[in-house]
Write an enzyme that holds these catalytic residues in place. Structure first.
Site, mmCIF file in Angstrom:
data_model
loop_
_atom_site.group_PDB
_atom_site.id
_atom_site.type_symbol
_atom_site.label_atom_id
_atom_site.label_comp_id
_atom_site.label_asym_id
_atom_site.label_seq_id
_atom_site.Cartn_x
_atom_site.Cartn_y
_atom_site.Cartn_z
ATOM 1 N N ASP A 183 54.737 62.863 43.550
ATOM 2 C CA ASP A 183 54.502 64.187 42.981
ATOM 3 C C ASP A 183 53.558 64.106 41.775
ATOM 4 O OD1 ASP A 183 54.753 66.952 42.887
ATOM 5 O OD2 ASP A 183 56.559 66.902 41.644
ATOM 6 N N LYS A 204 50.658 65.135 39.736
ATOM 7 C CA LYS A 204 49.820 66.327 39.567
ATOM 8 C C LYS A 204 49.703 66.581 38.067
ATOM 9 C CE LYS A 204 53.871 69.276 40.202
ATOM 10 N NZ LYS A 204 54.541 70.179 41.110
ATOM 11 N N ASN A 252 52.747 67.038 35.847
ATOM 12 C CA ASN A 252 53.637 65.896 35.631
ATOM 13 C C ASN A 252 52.978 64.788 34.822
ATOM 14 O OD1 ASN A 252 55.678 67.166 37.021
ATOM 15 N ND2 ASN A 252 55.154 66.217 38.971
#
Length: 111
Positions: free
Chosen positions: A83, A85, A88
């Site tokens: 995840d 991106k 984050n």
């Protein structure tokens, strides 16, 4: 719980947000776990959205380099973040990139 166990494997690496404490709350109908992380001043997504033009090349290179180092550490420990991106990717008060949110992360297993 998987997120906590993976973060514990990354405790000695500055590229990842530090897990400072874990609090368990049994007062409600179900047990709740609260994770307390180090404070990071900025979120890369917010910083990019504030800009009206592209990042200067030297900043973009530093972000990409730091991100590649973080991914290299993860993969060296057989961890897949899954995840990555801008939401984050955090930036601390020293301008250091910190990868966060290991909720979807998994330990790789090969046959």
């Amino acid at each position: 719980m998987r997120e906590i166990s993976l973060l514990r494997q990354l405790v000695n690496h500055e590229q990842f947000v530090r897990l400072l404490d874990i609090l368990e709350d049994d007062s409600g109908p179900s047990k709740t776990i609260h994770c307390i992380f180090e404070f990071c001043e900025k979120v890369l997504a917010n910083e990019l959205n504030k800009r009206d033009r592209a990042l200067p090349e030297d900043k973009a290179r530093r972000i990409i380099k730091d991100l590649l180092v973080a991914v290299d550490v993860l993969h060296g420990k057989m961890i897949m973040h899954r995840d990555i991106k801008p939401d984050n990717i955090l930036i601390d008060s020293n301008g250091k990139l910190k990868l966060a949110d290991f909720g979807l992360a998994k330990k790789a297993s090969f046959f």
